[in-house]
Design an enzyme around this catalytic site. Structure first.
Site, mmCIF file in Angstrom:
data_model
loop_
_atom_site.group_PDB
_atom_site.id
_atom_site.type_symbol
_atom_site.label_atom_id
_atom_site.label_comp_id
_atom_site.label_asym_id
_atom_site.label_seq_id
_atom_site.Cartn_x
_atom_site.Cartn_y
_atom_site.Cartn_z
ATOM 1 N N TRP A 64 20.671 5.214 34.986
ATOM 2 C CA TRP A 64 20.221 4.692 36.268
ATOM 3 C C TRP A 64 18.932 5.457 36.571
ATOM 4 O O TRP A 64 18.966 6.656 36.828
ATOM 5 C CB TRP A 64 21.264 4.943 37.355
ATOM 6 C CG TRP A 64 20.933 4.338 38.673
ATOM 7 C CD1 TRP A 64 21.220 3.064 39.071
ATOM 8 C CD2 TRP A 64 20.278 4.975 39.785
ATOM 9 N NE1 TRP A 64 20.778 2.865 40.358
ATOM 10 C CE2 TRP A 64 20.192 4.010 40.817
ATOM 11 C CE3 TRP A 64 19.750 6.245 40.006
ATOM 12 C CZ2 TRP A 64 19.604 4.284 42.046
ATOM 13 C CZ3 TRP A 64 19.168 6.521 41.237
ATOM 14 C CH2 TRP A 64 19.097 5.544 42.244
ATOM 15 N N GLU A 117 29.441 -2.767 58.079
ATOM 16 C CA GLU A 117 29.972 -2.818 56.709
ATOM 17 C C GLU A 117 29.873 -4.236 56.142
ATOM 18 O O GLU A 117 29.533 -4.417 54.969
ATOM 19 C CB GLU A 117 31.418 -2.294 56.716
ATOM 20 C CG GLU A 117 32.156 -2.363 55.391
ATOM 21 C CD GLU A 117 31.482 -1.609 54.240
ATOM 22 O OE1 GLU A 117 30.535 -0.847 54.462
ATOM 23 O OE2 GLU A 117 31.917 -1.821 53.087
ATOM 24 N N LYS A 147 27.209 3.315 40.993
ATOM 25 C CA LYS A 147 28.425 3.567 41.759
ATOM 26 C C LYS A 147 28.414 4.917 42.455
ATOM 27 O O LYS A 147 28.790 5.033 43.603
ATOM 28 C CB LYS A 147 29.627 3.463 40.827
ATOM 29 C CG LYS A 147 30.978 3.637 41.511
ATOM 30 C CD LYS A 147 31.256 2.484 42.436
ATOM 31 C CE LYS A 147 32.542 2.635 43.192
ATOM 32 N NZ LYS A 147 32.620 1.711 44.325
ATOM 33 N N ASN A 179 22.415 13.888 33.066
ATOM 34 C CA ASN A 179 22.685 13.213 34.330
ATOM 35 C C ASN A 179 22.263 14.173 35.444
ATOM 36 O O ASN A 179 22.637 15.336 35.420
ATOM 37 C CB ASN A 179 24.199 12.913 34.403
ATOM 38 C CG ASN A 179 24.582 12.180 35.659
ATOM 39 O OD1 ASN A 179 23.725 11.759 36.420
ATOM 40 N ND2 ASN A 179 25.873 12.028 35.880
ATOM 41 N N GLY A 180 21.436 13.705 36.395
ATOM 42 C CA GLY A 180 20.977 14.588 37.478
ATOM 43 C C GLY A 180 19.468 14.510 37.612
ATOM 44 O O GLY A 180 18.841 13.575 37.095
ATOM 45 N N CYS A 208 24.177 7.421 36.222
ATOM 46 C CA CYS A 208 24.114 7.739 34.802
ATOM 47 C C CYS A 208 25.505 8.105 34.290
ATOM 48 O O CYS A 208 26.289 8.720 34.996
ATOM 49 C CB CYS A 208 23.169 8.897 34.459
ATOM 50 S SG CYS A 208 21.469 8.562 34.865
ATOM 51 N N ARG A 264 28.141 3.121 36.405
ATOM 52 C CA ARG A 264 27.388 4.280 36.914
ATOM 53 C C ARG A 264 25.878 4.125 36.735
ATOM 54 O O ARG A 264 25.104 4.929 37.237
ATOM 55 C CB ARG A 264 27.838 5.555 36.199
ATOM 56 C CG ARG A 264 29.274 5.918 36.487
ATOM 57 C CD ARG A 264 29.615 7.227 35.829
ATOM 58 N NE ARG A 264 28.907 8.311 36.468
ATOM 59 C CZ ARG A 264 29.465 9.191 37.279
ATOM 60 N NH1 ARG A 264 30.735 9.115 37.553
ATOM 61 N NH2 ARG A 264 28.748 10.155 37.819
ATOM 62 N N HIS A 314 18.907 -6.853 73.605
ATOM 63 C CA HIS A 314 17.831 -5.858 73.745
ATOM 64 C C HIS A 314 16.834 -5.939 72.580
ATOM 65 O O HIS A 314 16.080 -4.991 72.361
ATOM 66 C CB HIS A 314 18.427 -4.451 73.831
ATOM 67 C CG HIS A 314 19.316 -4.282 75.020
ATOM 68 N ND1 HIS A 314 18.835 -4.234 76.309
ATOM 69 C CD2 HIS A 314 20.660 -4.197 75.118
ATOM 70 C CE1 HIS A 314 19.857 -4.107 77.150
ATOM 71 N NE2 HIS A 314 20.965 -4.076 76.449
ATOM 72 N N GLU A 351 23.992 -5.918 49.744
ATOM 73 C CA GLU A 351 23.903 -5.187 48.472
ATOM 74 C C GLU A 351 24.278 -6.038 47.267
ATOM 75 O O GLU A 351 23.815 -5.773 46.158
ATOM 76 C CB GLU A 351 24.711 -3.887 48.504
ATOM 77 C CG GLU A 351 26.198 -4.056 48.505
ATOM 78 C CD GLU A 351 26.947 -2.736 48.525
ATOM 79 O OE1 GLU A 351 26.440 -1.749 47.998
ATOM 80 O OE2 GLU A 351 28.053 -2.708 49.092
ATOM 81 N N LYS A 387 27.786 -5.046 52.764
ATOM 82 C CA LYS A 387 28.399 -5.699 51.593
ATOM 83 C C LYS A 387 27.587 -6.910 51.183
ATOM 84 O O LYS A 387 27.285 -7.107 50.020
ATOM 85 C CB LYS A 387 29.820 -6.102 51.980
ATOM 86 C CG LYS A 387 30.921 -5.845 51.111
ATOM 87 C CD LYS A 387 31.362 -4.498 50.632
ATOM 88 C CE LYS A 387 30.399 -3.367 50.553
ATOM 89 N NZ LYS A 387 30.975 -2.064 50.503
HETATM 90 C C1 F6R Z 1 28.433 0.488 49.234
HETATM 91 C C2 F6R Z 1 28.750 1.721 48.536
HETATM 92 C C3 F6R Z 1 27.941 2.927 48.845
HETATM 93 C C4 F6R Z 1 28.856 4.181 48.868
HETATM 94 C C5 F6R Z 1 28.005 5.445 49.060
HETATM 95 C C6 F6R Z 1 28.858 6.678 49.180
HETATM 96 O O1 F6R Z 1 29.302 -0.544 48.868
HETATM 97 O O2 F6R Z 1 29.635 1.770 47.720
HETATM 98 O O3 F6R Z 1 27.254 2.786 50.037
HETATM 99 O O4 F6R Z 1 29.767 4.052 49.914
HETATM 100 O O5 F6R Z 1 27.132 5.574 47.978
HETATM 101 O O6 F6R Z 1 29.640 6.872 48.045
HETATM 102 P P1 F6R Z 1 30.901 7.799 48.071
HETATM 103 O O7 F6R Z 1 31.905 7.193 49.004
HETATM 104 O O8 F6R Z 1 31.387 7.813 46.656
HETATM 105 O O9 F6R Z 1 30.472 9.147 48.546
#
Ligand code: F6R
Length: 599
Positions: free
Chosen positions: A74, A472, A594, A100-101, A2, A27, A495, A479, A476
């Site tokens: 969001w 990772e 984000k 927000n929250g 948000c 966000r 396994h 997502e 990527k």
């Molecule tokens: C994936 C991604 C998320 C963040 C996670 C932690 O691409 O961006 O998995 O890594 O939400 O966010 P931060 O690093 O801001 O604590």
């Protein structure tokens, strides 16, 4: 998670608020809304979908006025629709609130408010805030807000306006809020990106603080009404850094930012062979390191385990922040707990570090966003200086987080009186150039990606310090392309996951130089025998690898403990190209936001 923006001043609020919302859209982007006050009358507009939907409304032209608040959502409570979009307005039509929250006790409060006659229209937890303010209002929005926040359990960043007053009142607990100061008016935002076009002077609100913002001044007080003196900070990010700079997407720009970001992360941190960090406790006391993080940052933490144990010989444990905080973790004053977070606002990571502090552990933050909540919570910190990361999928923050972990490892060793391997330092400083080389293969990776846009599943395999690289790579891809992808340690495949291998299961091997290289080639044979299609990422010219793989992506050599930094870049490009070729919204994947400021 948000986004909030508010403005009061001489200018037309609508254009400032819409512009700010666009900067905040990363966000949250399921609905958006705006309230503006004109001649003591409140006008509110809300729409499902992106900010562009809000902009398309004919009624937007009616929003004249010099004071207003806006929100991009969001969804947590209540479906993403117009009814649940913010701002929420009270029954009198005079008060408007963005939040927000999460309000944990909203059901109980709702019951009471409804019994008292308030008509609650949405399914959100947030709407009760505006009704509480209405209930407590007797001529002062500030007083009503102070009474309201005392009733709330949970996390909140709130901005409220009343059509009869000439201010914006804000309150914070657990969700970020900043005040922006300029000679054309005052701003409030959940994120500095929203106001960077107008000012670089900001005040970060702390938890349990409340502020009244007028067009040329502000007053911050604590929950008991005591005035608080605040420091005005200067934002160092530039407006250009939060623009796409000619790239189609923020994610691609941020992948290409990496040579510079790595350079900035290293800048000034080594002088005459010595590591310079400001960690203010004696490194000799450390018996164990625990790293907590979420998502991509958790993958950086896993790389950190290999890296720190290798460099420092200190045992390292890694935990999901959300698991750590809820299981009464066994940490004490001889432990160092490191939290890794790009945003510095992730609710679970913040709660984990608070828990560690409560138990007496020393805390270090590895964070990107300067002045964020986590940076103000930890004992010491290392900023990664990656620059703003707007694309929802984290890229440059990850590679810089690993650099910061390497620097921290070298620093701890040095401060324990042990000699630091200069070869590691040299290898660190070669990374920006080497990462540039990898970016040159973007076109080639796009060609490979074309072949896999119809895949339903993907397996990413790596060993040792490149097992997290595989995790990772899979994250990527899944997502942003919605292709199901799993990361696995290559040796574990036999396994269980080997049962999945057939012609429909592509496998991405991370197979750069290590003592396990031959073993990973063995794992490729196992996949090939079962008809699996192989993409291999390597720094080795190897005939067997070439014959087993459909595609080979070459990366420059570096020392093994730093190899995840380079190896990750082609996996980012691969995910980007797959998603882009599928025509998906790379920067704003569905259901994601984000910065995750709810638990
Ligand atoms: C994936 C991604 C998320 C963040 C996670 C932690 O691409 O961006 O998995 O890594 O939400 O966010 P931060 O690093 O801001 O604590």
């Amino acid at each position: 998670m948000c986004g909030i923006i508010g403005y009061i001043g001489e200018e037309n609020a609508k254009s400032i608020l819409i512009n700010g919302l666009k900067k905040l859209e990363y966000r949250g982007y399921d609905s958006a809304g705006i309230s503006v006050v004109n001649n003591k009358s409140l006008i509110t507009l809300r729409k499902k979908g992106r900010i562009s939907e809000l902009e398309k409304c004919e009624d937007i032209n009616d929003l004249e006025g010099n004071r207003g608040i806006a929100h991009t959502r969001w969804a947590t409570h209540g479906a993403p629709n117009e009814l649940n979009a913010h701002p929420h307005v009270d029954c009198s039509g005079k008060i408007s609130v963005v939040h927000n929250g999460i309000i944990e006790n909203h059901s109980a409060l709702k019951k009471v408010l409804e019994q008292e006659g308030h008509k609650i229209k949405s399914d959100t937890d947030s709407e009760i805030i505006v009704h509480l303010i209405e209930k407590f209002y007797s001529g002062s929005l500030e007083d009503a807000m102070a009474k309201t926040v005392k009733c709330l359990t949970g996390a909140f960043g709130i901005a409220a306006i009343h059509s009869d007053e000439d201010n914006i009142v804000i309150a914070k607990k657990g969700s970020p809020l900043v005040i922006g100061i300029s000679n054309k008016g005052m701003f409030v935002a959940s994120d500095v990106a929203a106001i960077l076009d107008y000012t670089k002077k900001v005040i970060y609100l702390n938890d349990n603080e409340l502020a009244v913002i007028m067009k040329d001044h502000y007053v911050v007080s604590d929950i008991n009404g005591e005035q608080v003196d605040k420091i005005v900070d200067e934002i160092t990010w530039s407006v250009q850094e939060i623009e796409k700079g000619g790239f189609d997407h923020f994610m691609l720009k941020e992948i290409y930012d990496q040579p510079k970001a790595l350079e900035n992360c290293l800048r000034g941190r080594v002088k005459d062979g010595k590591i310079k960090l400001s960690i203010d406790f004696p490194p000799n006391d450390i018996e164990r390191i625990v790293i907590v993080a979420c998502g991509t940052s958790w993958h950086a933490a896993l790389v950190g385990k290999y890296l720190l144990e290798n460099i420092t010989n200190i045992p390292v444990e890694v935990d999901y922040a959300s698991e750590f905080r809820y299981r009464n973790p066994l940490v004490n004053e001889r432990d160092v707990v490191i939290v890794i977070s790009q945003s510095g606002e992730t609710a679970d990571s913040l709660a984990a570090i608070k828990e560690a502090k409560k138990k007496g552990a020393k805390t270090i933050g590895i964070v990107n966003v300067v002045g964020s909540t986590i940076t103000r919570e930890v004992d010491s910190g290392i900023y990664i200086h990656a620059g703003p990361e707007i694309g929802v999928a984290s890229t440059k923050a990850f590679t810089c987080q690993i650099v910061a972990l390497a620097l921290l490892g070298l620093y701890l060793k040095q401060e324990r009186g042990l000699s630091v391997d200069q070869k590691i330092i040299e290898a660190l400083y070669e990374l920006p150039e080497k990462s540039k080389k990898i970016l040159e293969s973007s076109k080639e990776i796009e060609m490979i990606a074309k072949e896999f846009v119809n895949s339903k599943n993907f397996l990413f395999l790596g060993r040792g310090i490149n097992f997290p690289t595989a995790l990772e790579g899979a994250l990527k891809l899944k997502e942003i392309s919605y292709i199901h992808a799993e990361g696995y340690p290559a040796a574990e495949m036999k396994h269980g996951p080997i049962a999945l291998i057939d012609e429909e299961m592509p496998v991405f091997f991370v197979a750069t130089d290590s003592e396990n290289f031959k073993k990973i080639v063995g794992n490729m044979e196992e996949v090939k025998t079962r008809g699996g299609k192989i993409i291999t990422l390597t720094d080795q010219k190897d005939d067997t690898v070439e014959s087993l793989s459909e595609h080979v992506i070459y990366v420059p050599k570096t020392i093994e403990i730093l190899s995840p930094i380079l190896n990750t870049i082609p996996t980012q490009l691969f995910a980007y190209h797959v998603s882009n070729l599928m025509g998906l919204d790379v920067d704003k994947p569905r259901n994601l936001a984000k910065s995750v400021t709810v638990e």
